[in-house]
Design an enzyme around this catalytic site. Structure first.
Site, short mmCIF file in Angstrom:
data_model
loop_
_atom_site.label_atom_id
_atom_site.label_comp_id
_atom_site.label_asym_id
_atom_site.label_seq_id
_atom_site.Cartn_x
_atom_site.Cartn_y
_atom_site.Cartn_z
N LYS A 131 0.83 -1.21 0.00
CA LYS A 131 0.00 0.00 0.00
C LYS A 131 0.87 1.26 0.00
O LYS A 131 0.52 2.26 -0.64
CB LYS A 131 -0.93 0.00 1.22
CG LYS A 131 -1.84 1.24 1.30
CD LYS A 131 -2.74 1.38 0.08
CE LYS A 131 -3.53 2.70 0.10
NZ LYS A 131 -4.56 2.74 1.14
N LYS A 133 0.04 11.60 5.56
CA LYS A 133 0.34 10.52 6.50
C LYS A 133 0.93 9.32 5.76
O LYS A 133 1.93 8.73 6.20
CB LYS A 133 -0.94 10.13 7.24
CG LYS A 133 -0.82 8.94 8.19
CD LYS A 133 -1.25 7.62 7.56
CE LYS A 133 -2.73 7.58 7.25
NZ LYS A 133 -3.16 6.24 6.75
#
Length: 298
Positions: free
Chosen positions: A175, A243
């Protein structure tokens, strides 16, 4: 419920979690959801699911627990906290964390889960809000072969590309690579559009041509209206992508590799957040790039 249906606790009913939980209800599962915000609870209830007032209530009788939360502090609090998933789930429960968090957090959760007889997968997703609504997510899964086999039918209700990529934490590394590519491609598309329009051309027409050739991508297909119309409502917020780029940089250090372009993309995303664009869709990198060039958004 059919013989293949399961009792599923779904923790985190945001813009992606709520439609995902609804798909599981539609697939015939008994879904009990929990969130601190009422909107997601109402959406799940409208879809035919049940709501719970606490994590403990949601997971008490669940066969499967799915978490879909913003970042590792929330996941760790919900899963590892004193009144969290591991404290209340019955033995042999399958925990599928579909949040995007640090690989080391996923590994810690898997280790502590195993100590309590809870099976754990990290299964972050790509596809954004549209993919969640359409049940067309790409799902990258870390964990054991047996646990992946147990989860595969459930995940097929949520996505179209489901791949077991390795042991605990592996899903999060894949990811991270995904988020690096997405941010970089968005930034290059934004620069391409600025080049077209600054040259006096119709930017949408130019981008439509690019979308049909080698430069085309799912990112461009999904975001072409955002770019052309300067419509930056999320989608996927720059705050979250910032993030995620931190996770990319941390994963690179762990792997012992230097990723110079990743560093530049991370700084661009961070600059967009500092510029007040954190709550906008990540396609708003275009607004930052236009501002850097002294061009007001159209």
């Amino acid at each position: 419920m059919s013989s293949s249906a399961q009792t599923i606790a779904f923790i985190g009913l945001g813009i992606m979690g709520a439609p995902m939980a609804g798909h599981l209800v539609a697939a015939g599962h008994q879904v009990r959801g929990h969130d601190i915000a009422p909107a997601g609870l109402a959406q799940l209830s409208a879809a035919g699911g049940e709501t719970a007032g606490s994590v403990a209530e949601a997971v008490a009788e669940a066969d499967v627990v799915i978490t879909m939360l913003p970042n590792h502090p929330q996941v760790e609090a919900v899963v590892l906290g004193e009144d969290g998933v591991l404290s209340h789930a019955k033995p042999n429960t399958l925990l599928i964390d579909m949040s995007t968090i640090r690989p080391e957090s996923s590994q810690t959760i898997a280790r502590q889960g195993a100590e309590r007889g809870i099976r754990v997968l990290d299964a972050p997703v790509s596809g954004g809000q549209a993919g969640a609504v359409e049940a067309s997510l790409s799902i990258m899964v870390g964990g054991s072969d047996d646990d992946f086999a147990s989860a595969e039918a459930i995940l097929e209700s949520l996505g179209t590309t489901i791949v077991h990529v390795g042991p605990a934490g592996a899903g999060q590394v894949v990811k991270a690579a995904n988020q690096l590519l997405v941010a970089g491609i968005i930034a290059l598309n934004a620069e391409a559009l600025l080049l077209l329009e600054s040259s006096g051309l119709d930017g949408r027409k130019g981008m439509e041509v690019l979308a049909g050739g080698l430069a085309g991508s799912t990112v461009l297909n999904r975001k072409i209206d955002n770019f052309a119309n300067r419509e930056f409502s999320p989608g996927f917020r720059i705050d979250l992508h910032d993030k995620d780029m931190g996770i990319v940089e941390s994963a690179a250090r762990t792997a012992g590799v230097g990723l110079p372009l990743a560093g530049q993309v991370a700084q661009l995303v961070a600059a967009a957040k500092a510029h007040g664009l954190g709550g906008h869709d990540h396609s708003a990198l275009l607004a930052l790039i236009e501002d850097l060039n002294g061009k007001a958004a159209a």
